[in-house]
Design an enzyme around this catalytic site. Structure first.
Site, PDB file in Angstrom:
ATOM      1  N   ASN A   1     -10.115  -0.702  -2.517  1.00 26.02           N
ATOM      2  CA  ASN A   1      -8.713  -0.473  -2.164  1.00 26.02           C
ATOM      3  C   ASN A   1      -7.866  -1.016  -3.316  1.00 26.02           C
ATOM      4  O   ASN A   1      -7.880  -2.215  -3.591  1.00 26.02           O
ATOM      5  CB  ASN A   1      -8.424  -1.206  -0.850  1.00 26.02           C
ATOM      6  CG  ASN A   1      -6.978  -1.116  -0.399  1.00 26.02           C
ATOM      7  OD1 ASN A   1      -6.080  -0.924  -1.203  1.00 26.02           O
ATOM      8  ND2 ASN A   1      -6.767  -1.289   0.886  1.00 26.02           N
TER       9      ASN A   1
ATOM     10  N   CYS B   1       0.819  -1.219   0.000  1.00 23.95           N
ATOM     11  CA  CYS B   1       0.000   0.000   0.000  1.00 23.95           C
ATOM     12  C   CYS B   1       0.851   1.268   0.000  1.00 23.95           C
ATOM     13  O   CYS B   1       0.392   2.327  -0.418  1.00 23.95           O
ATOM     14  CB  CYS B   1      -0.939   0.001   1.203  1.00 23.95           C
ATOM     15  SG  CYS B   1      -1.951  -1.472   1.243  1.00 23.95           S
TER      16      CYS B   1
ATOM     17  N   HIS C   1      -3.895   6.848   1.360  1.00 28.29           N
ATOM     18  CA  HIS C   1      -4.081   5.574   0.665  1.00 28.29           C
ATOM     19  C   HIS C   1      -5.480   5.073   1.010  1.00 28.29           C
ATOM     20  O   HIS C   1      -5.890   5.083   2.179  1.00 28.29           O
ATOM     21  CB  HIS C   1      -3.017   4.570   1.121  1.00 28.29           C
ATOM     22  CG  HIS C   1      -3.428   3.148   0.929  1.00 28.29           C
ATOM     23  ND1 HIS C   1      -3.813   2.660  -0.299  1.00 28.29           N
ATOM     24  CD2 HIS C   1      -3.546   2.116   1.802  1.00 28.29           C
ATOM     25  CE1 HIS C   1      -4.147   1.388  -0.160  1.00 28.29           C
ATOM     26  NE2 HIS C   1      -3.998   1.026   1.101  1.00 28.29           N
TER      27      HIS C   1
HETATM   28  N1  ACO Z   1     -19.263  -9.958   5.074  1.00 31.52           N
HETATM   29  C1  ACO Z   1     -19.919 -10.333   6.177  1.00 31.52           C
HETATM   30  N2  ACO Z   1     -19.307 -10.695   7.322  1.00 31.52           N
HETATM   31  C2  ACO Z   1     -17.960 -10.651   7.336  1.00 31.52           C
HETATM   32  C3  ACO Z   1     -17.213 -10.264   6.220  1.00 31.52           C
HETATM   33  C4  ACO Z   1     -17.910  -9.911   5.042  1.00 31.52           C
HETATM   34  N3  ACO Z   1     -17.287  -9.515   3.912  1.00 31.52           N
HETATM   35  N4  ACO Z   1     -15.916 -10.321   6.542  1.00 31.52           N
HETATM   36  C5  ACO Z   1     -15.836 -10.721   7.801  1.00 31.52           C
HETATM   37  N5  ACO Z   1     -17.065 -10.936   8.294  1.00 31.52           N
HETATM   38  C6  ACO Z   1     -17.455 -11.377   9.625  1.00 31.52           C
HETATM   39  C7  ACO Z   1     -16.399 -12.246  10.266  1.00 31.52           C
HETATM   40  O1  ACO Z   1     -16.527 -13.589   9.836  1.00 31.52           O
HETATM   41  C8  ACO Z   1     -16.717 -12.080  11.728  1.00 31.52           C
HETATM   42  O2  ACO Z   1     -17.782 -12.896  12.050  1.00 31.52           O
HETATM   43  P1  ACO Z   1     -17.865 -13.610  13.492  1.00 31.52           P
HETATM   44  O3  ACO Z   1     -17.919 -12.484  14.478  1.00 31.52           O
HETATM   45  O4  ACO Z   1     -19.132 -14.389  13.381  1.00 31.52           O
HETATM   46  O5  ACO Z   1     -16.623 -14.429  13.590  1.00 31.52           O
HETATM   47  C9  ACO Z   1     -17.190 -10.639  11.819  1.00 31.52           C
HETATM   48  O6  ACO Z   1     -17.554 -10.255  10.480  1.00 31.52           O
HETATM   49  C10 ACO Z   1     -16.125  -9.706  12.315  1.00 31.52           C
HETATM   50  O7  ACO Z   1     -14.893 -10.036  11.675  1.00 31.52           O
HETATM   51  P2  ACO Z   1     -13.626  -9.174  11.816  1.00 31.52           P
HETATM   52  O8  ACO Z   1     -12.546  -9.647  10.899  1.00 31.52           O
HETATM   53  O9  ACO Z   1     -13.297  -9.025  13.271  1.00 31.52           O
HETATM   54  O10 ACO Z   1     -14.243  -7.877  11.212  1.00 31.52           O
HETATM   55  P3  ACO Z   1     -13.986  -6.407  11.602  1.00 31.52           P
HETATM   56  O11 ACO Z   1     -15.157  -5.892  12.305  1.00 31.52           O
HETATM   57  O12 ACO Z   1     -12.648  -6.202  12.202  1.00 31.52           O
HETATM   58  O13 ACO Z   1     -13.955  -5.796  10.150  1.00 31.52           O
HETATM   59  C11 ACO Z   1     -12.300  -5.184   8.585  1.00 31.52           C
HETATM   60  C12 ACO Z   1     -13.053  -6.318   9.194  1.00 31.52           C
HETATM   61  C13 ACO Z   1     -13.263  -4.303   7.805  1.00 31.52           C
HETATM   62  C14 ACO Z   1     -11.248  -5.705   7.628  1.00 31.52           C
HETATM   63  C15 ACO Z   1     -11.681  -4.400   9.738  1.00 31.52           C
HETATM   64  O14 ACO Z   1     -10.902  -5.232  10.541  1.00 31.52           O
HETATM   65  C16 ACO Z   1     -10.847  -3.280   9.292  1.00 31.52           C
HETATM   66  O15 ACO Z   1     -11.343  -2.236   8.972  1.00 31.52           O
HETATM   67  N6  ACO Z   1      -9.513  -3.496   9.293  1.00 31.52           N
HETATM   68  C17 ACO Z   1      -8.564  -2.599   8.775  1.00 31.52           C
HETATM   69  C18 ACO Z   1      -7.784  -3.280   7.727  1.00 31.52           C
HETATM   70  C19 ACO Z   1      -8.120  -2.863   6.377  1.00 31.52           C
HETATM   71  O16 ACO Z   1      -8.958  -2.055   6.085  1.00 31.52           O
HETATM   72  N7  ACO Z   1      -7.386  -3.396   5.468  1.00 31.52           N
HETATM   73  C20 ACO Z   1      -7.516  -2.992   4.136  1.00 31.52           C
HETATM   74  C21 ACO Z   1      -6.419  -3.481   3.373  1.00 31.52           C
HETATM   75  S1  ACO Z   1      -4.892  -3.223   4.086  1.00 31.52           S
HETATM   76  C22 ACO Z   1      -4.393  -1.723   3.744  1.00 31.52           C
HETATM   77  O17 ACO Z   1      -4.656  -1.197   2.705  1.00 31.52           O
HETATM   78  C23 ACO Z   1      -3.585  -1.060   4.766  1.00 31.52           C
END
Ligand code: ACO
Length: 359
Positions: free
Chosen positions: A316, A114, A286
């Site tokens: 992204n 990224c 980004h």
């Molecule tokens: N649709 C529906 N449910 C989903 C999805 C989806 N696409 N993806 C995950 N879930 C579910 C999981 O299975 C989990 O279910 P559970 O509680 O029954 O086990 C629940 O949602 C929560 O999962 P988490 O992985 O803890 O989800 P979180 O609330 O943290 O959200 C996310 C995930 C959006 C990736 C978040 O962690 C985040 O914003 N992270 C930052 C990282 C990021 O944005 N990376 C982007 C790329 S990296 C970069 O460019 C730097």
């Protein structure tokens, strides 16, 4: 020493729009979940065989070169940032050089995820400053749609990413070297770039395989291998059977670090130039995740009009996200000559970076 400036900018996104609803065909997810957690409404996917990371980079480069008012033959160095290379080797830089029928100039590939575009911009900036090159093409391009896990297993990652490319031409601002007299403002161009890394968390956001790690770095097994006496460790049938050829991400851990490092590296850039957050005309972060960008905006107390996001439309696009957003903002008239622009990135590695430029 010269300073470098962005003399031309271009972007390319594939025609194929994929909405959150389209993804329901492949995985258990919802438009509501994706929008609420990431901000993404739709993204573009490249044509499966007609487009590659390089061909998208070529399209963005053509626009950037034309807008810089130069010809292909004027480009004297290529820097190509991507994590989705057409080939494992050689890199996309040489494929672009071939596709665009450029001279036998140097071509460098940057693999900094990224932060890739900002690392590439910084490298280009150094070459311009020393006077080594006068027209550097810097490209960020990604064809993520080829390698993501579109089953429910991979939904936390696959819903976030999209395909596309952005490119800029870097030139010296010193009018005596290449520009007609009076064309460049004295403080125009890239004021500074700031690059960082911390490999302690390398596996938190990573694609381990194919690779040569041989399960060396972590206690937990990152790859399974076939029963072979020699070879077959770079890529194995077992890796395919066990779905080990996809990216991995600990989302919450990435979020936590990103919202710490984004503001830090932005403040570092401002301090290095004796400037304040109120001096920023436009911050282009980004496009990792809208929630991250909003958190950074809030932490730095920036107004809505000081931050540009387009992850809603394009997802992204890793190394392409900053040049795509910068290009779109410029095309929309949000960036004018003399404006202070801040670019900032955080991503896999972890690596993070910023650049301050006077447009
Ligand atoms: N649709 C529906 N449910 C989903 C999805 C989806 N696409 N993806 C995950 N879930 C579910 C999981 O299975 C989990 O279910 P559970 O509680 O029954 O086990 C629940 O949602 C929560 O999962 P988490 O992985 O803890 O989800 P979180 O609330 O943290 O959200 C996310 C995930 C959006 C990736 C978040 O962690 C985040 O914003 N992270 C930052 C990282 C990021 O944005 N990376 C982007 C790329 S990296 C970069 O460019 C730097």
């Amino acid at each position: 020493m010269h300073r470098s400036k962005i003399a031309g900018i271009g972007m390319y996104v594939p025609k194929n729009v994929v909405t959150n609803y389209d993804l329901l065909k492949y995985m258990d997810t919802s438009d509501e979940w994706i929008q609420e957690r990431t901000g993404v409404k739709e993204r573009r996917y490249a044509d499966r065989t007609g487009e590659t990371t390089t061909t998208m980079g070529v399209e963005a480069a053509k626009v950037a070169i034309e807008r810089a008012g130069i010809t292909l033959q004027d480009i004297d160095f290529i820097i190509f940032a991507t994590i989705c290379p057409d080939y494992y080797f050689p890199g996309c830089g040489v494929l672009l050089q071939r596709a665009m029928k450029m001279k036998e100039i140097g071509a460098l590939d940057v693999r900094n995820q990224c932060s890739g575009f900002l690392y590439a911009l910084s490298v280009g900036d150094q070459f311009i400053k020393t006077g080594m090159y006068k027209n550097i093409l810097v490209v960020g391009s990604e064809k993520h749609s080829f390698g993501l896990d579109f089953s429910t297993r991979g939904r936390n990652i696959s819903v976030i990413f999209g395909d596309g490319a952005g490119a800029v031409v870097l030139q010296p601002t010193d009018p005596s070297t290449s520009l007609p007299a009076g064309q460049a403002a004295p403080d125009q161009g890239i004021l500074s770039t700031h690059l960082h890394s911390d490999g302690v968390s390398a596996e938190i956001l990573a694609m381990y395989n194919p690779g040569t790690h041989a399960n060396h770095w972590k206690e937990e097994k990152l790859a399974d291998f076939d029963e072979a006496e020699i070879g077959e460790m770079f890529m194995s049938h077992a890796m395919i059977d066990k779905a080990q050829l996809f990216p991995n991400m600990d989302g919450p851990a990435v979020f936590k670090k990103a919202v710490e490092k984004f503001p830090e590296v932005i403040i570092e850039a401002l301090n290095a130039n004796g400037l304040k957050t109120s001096d920023i005309k436009l911050l282009i972060p980004h496009q990792a995740n809208l929630r991250i960008a909003q958190f950074v905006q809030h932490k730095l107390k920036l107004r809505d009009d000081q931050v540009y996001n387009n992850i809603q439309k394009f997802g992204n696009t890793t190394a392409a996200s900053i040049p795509i957003a910068l290009c779109e903002a410029w095309e929309l008239g949000k960036i004018k000559e003399g404006d202070l622009i801040c670019l900032a990135a955080f991503g896999s590695g972890f690596t993070w970076a910023s650049a301050l430029l006077r447009w």
